[in-house]
Scaffold this motif. Structure first.
Motif, mmCIF file in Angstrom:
data_model
loop_
_atom_site.group_PDB
_atom_site.id
_atom_site.type_symbol
_atom_site.label_atom_id
_atom_site.label_comp_id
_atom_site.label_asym_id
_atom_site.label_seq_id
_atom_site.Cartn_x
_atom_site.Cartn_y
_atom_site.Cartn_z
ATOM 1 N N TYR A 365 20.334 13.834 -6.978
ATOM 2 C CA TYR A 365 20.031 12.638 -6.438
ATOM 3 C C TYR A 365 20.286 11.366 -7.595
ATOM 4 O O TYR A 365 20.167 11.738 -8.892
ATOM 5 C CB TYR A 365 18.536 12.158 -6.082
ATOM 6 N N VAL A 366 20.541 10.287 -7.328
ATOM 7 C CA VAL A 366 20.366 9.157 -8.064
ATOM 8 C C VAL A 366 19.347 8.123 -7.446
ATOM 9 O O VAL A 366 19.261 7.913 -6.380
ATOM 10 C CB VAL A 366 21.653 8.407 -7.842
ATOM 11 N N VAL A 401 17.611 -1.942 3.083
ATOM 12 C CA VAL A 401 17.421 -0.928 2.005
ATOM 13 C C VAL A 401 17.185 0.248 2.537
ATOM 14 O O VAL A 401 17.598 1.454 2.116
ATOM 15 C CB VAL A 401 16.585 -1.396 0.936
ATOM 16 N N ALA A 402 16.082 0.540 3.406
ATOM 17 C CA ALA A 402 15.624 1.698 3.818
ATOM 18 C C ALA A 402 16.854 2.278 4.708
ATOM 19 O O ALA A 402 16.941 3.728 4.706
ATOM 20 C CB ALA A 402 14.285 1.609 5.004
ATOM 21 N N ARG A 403 17.411 1.588 5.601
ATOM 22 C CA ARG A 403 18.670 2.050 6.463
ATOM 23 C C ARG A 403 19.554 2.706 5.566
ATOM 24 O O ARG A 403 20.352 3.763 5.831
ATOM 25 C CB ARG A 403 19.048 1.246 7.393
ATOM 26 N N ASP A 409 21.465 9.768 3.129
ATOM 27 C CA ASP A 409 20.560 10.846 2.735
ATOM 28 C C ASP A 409 19.745 10.922 1.848
ATOM 29 O O ASP A 409 19.058 12.125 1.182
ATOM 30 C CB ASP A 409 21.351 12.397 2.597
ATOM 31 N N GLY A 410 19.071 9.727 1.579
ATOM 32 C CA GLY A 410 17.887 9.535 0.849
ATOM 33 C C GLY A 410 16.662 9.036 1.470
ATOM 34 O O GLY A 410 16.651 9.104 2.443
ATOM 35 N N GLU A 411 15.717 8.186 0.660
ATOM 36 C CA GLU A 411 14.580 7.603 1.170
ATOM 37 C C GLU A 411 14.217 6.581 0.127
ATOM 38 O O GLU A 411 14.549 6.298 -0.848
ATOM 39 C CB GLU A 411 13.489 8.731 1.227
ATOM 40 N N VAL A 426 14.646 3.890 -4.711
ATOM 41 C CA VAL A 426 15.547 4.139 -3.554
ATOM 42 C C VAL A 426 16.375 5.556 -4.146
ATOM 43 O O VAL A 426 16.561 5.305 -5.435
ATOM 44 C CB VAL A 426 16.647 3.201 -3.122
ATOM 45 N N SER A 427 16.521 6.355 -3.295
ATOM 46 C CA SER A 427 17.127 7.531 -3.806
ATOM 47 C C SER A 427 18.479 7.637 -3.074
ATOM 48 O O SER A 427 18.696 7.474 -1.866
ATOM 49 C CB SER A 427 16.426 8.883 -3.789
#
Length: 439
Positions: A365-366, A401-403, A409-411, A426-427
């Motif tokens: 992840y980033v 941002v959430a969408r 594939d992050g959160e 944010v990932s």
């Protein structure tokens, strides 16, 4: 459903068949027994006139031979002698002689019928009719076999009919399910052919009407978005004119750059709204944009926000990973995410509030983190609800941002920052990791 319908048909038909077969089988057995016992009684009754005329052994033997075999038809003469081989128990025979009673007795070998005949001189002769056990049930097994085959055929036929009816229902239900999943995944052209029972046909018609209505509503909504975006060009033109009046100053240059960026965003919105719905669905799938580097995009947007930060006296720090951090996400969309996070700091914290922007890369992840020294977020769950504002804004920034995080594939998480304010993290899945998982 087909299995359930077949099981119901099997259970119901089996119960019906058993409710008829069991009494019928018992009736067949009783009829077979009655048939042979009645014939035996008739043979015994036919000897009574002969005994009334004569009791000579030779005459009686001749009469027995004419009516049946000496093994199944026996006569006990008044003198105690027998014509034939007796099968009746001795006690039953004595009872018939002394009590002059007509008896029917079941023995281990079969069935015995005793009929006394009173002669002149108070003498008593007894006619015995014997039926072997095999004759009592002759033909019963064959009848039961035929009835069992008929019952199996009835049960099998009912299960087959129920399966065919269930197949029609299941086919219609599966077609409606596939169409619903396709519509949910973005295939707005999918329709169903109403089939099956009337209820499912009505459901198919209702589905088609719903799909048509969804297409109409989406088209109207997209046209409305395009019209609203186009109406923003009027104040945008006023900004350009105001920048021209300001002359060649740094402020005018910043206003012109901001207006140009806004114009580009409006053009993109109008183009997306004018795109046919099917093409928009295909082109808007997550992960189809050209990969971009998170650190590079964050650095570019920080240059834009640094000017406003300097004007408001906001000290900020940044820490960007030196390693490549590519994500399968369009650069414009990622820039919008960065602007939403940093813009929230400027909108919801007092001037002079410091903030920090971090970009970290891990194995898969980033992570993009924005911390501030403001009052923080009292209700993170409400802040992530679309259209719900906790600070007087539209309530769409963090939802965007959430969408975006979910599309990559992050959160998105909101916690308390070490600086005392809010930490928004944010990932994003790395581009290479995500492509490998898809393959």
């Amino acid at each position: 459903m087909r299995r359930a319908l077949a099981g119901i048909a099997l259970a119901v038909t089996s119960m019906v068949a058993l409710s008829f077969l069991i009494p019928l089988a018992l009736l067949v057995r009783e009829q077979a027994r009655d048939r042979v016992t009645t014939a035996a009684e008739q043979r015994a009754s036919a000897l009574s006139p002969v005994l009334a005329l004569t009791t000579r052994r030779a005459d009686v033997q001749q009469a027995v031979a004419e009516l049946g075999s000496s093994d199944q038809l026996v006569v006990r003469l008044p003198d105690g002698g027998f014509v034939g081989t007796p099968h009746a128990p001795e006690g039953a025979l004595d009872r018939a002689v002394r009590g002059r009673e007509t008896l029917a007795v079941d023995t281990d070998d079969g069935w015995v019928y005793l009929q006394p005949v009173v002669l002149r001189g108070d003498r008593v002769a007894v006619v015995e009719a014997y039926v072997p056990a095999a004759d009592l049930t002759r033909g019963v097994a064959a009848s039961w076999g035929v009835m069992a085959l008929l019952a199996l055929g009835l049960v099998g036929g009912s299960v087959l009919v129920a399966d065919r009816l269930g197949a029609r229902v299941v086919r219609s239900s599966r077609g409606l399910k596939r169409a619903s999943l396709a519509l949910g995944s973005g295939d707005l052209d999918v329709r169903v052919e109403p089939d099956g029972p009337p209820e499912l046909q009505e459901a198919g018609v209702a589905f088609n009407s719903m799909a048509d209505r969804v297409v109409d509503l989406l088209a109207v909504e997209r046209e409305l978005v395009a019209d609203l975006s186009h109406r923003l060009r009027t104040p945008l033109t006023a900004l350009y004119l105001e920048a021209d009046r300001m002359g060649a100053t740094p402020s005018a240059r910043r206003v012109t750059e901001a207006a140009g960026q806004l114009e580009g965003e409006l053009d993109a919105i109008i183009a997306a709204a004018r795109t046919p719905l099917a093409a928009a669905q295909l082109g808007g799938a997550a992960g189809t944009g050209k990969p971009c580097d998170v650190a590079e995009v964050v650095a570019m947007r920080l240059e834009f926000w640094s000017v406003l930060a300097g004007q408001q006296g906001r000290a900020y720090q940044r820490s960007l990973t030196p390693r490549p951090a590519p994500v399968a996400f369009p650069e414009d969309d990622l820039a919008a995410v960065v602007d939403a996070l940093i813009g929230n700091v400027f909108r919801h914290t007092p001037q002079g509030t410091a903030f920090t922007v971090l970009v970290e890369r891990q194995e898969r992840y980033v992570f993009l983190t924005v911390d501030d020294a403001g009052p923080g977020v009292a209700d993170p769950e409400a802040a992530l609800t679309r259209g719900v504002s906790v600070g007087g804004s539209t309530g769409l920034g963090l939802d965007i941002v959430a969408r975006a995080a979910r599309a990559a594939d992050g959160e998105l998480t909101i916690t308390r920052a070490p600086m005392g304010g809010a930490r928004v993290r944010v990932s994003f899945v790395l581009a290479g990791v995500r492509e490998g998982a898809q393959r």
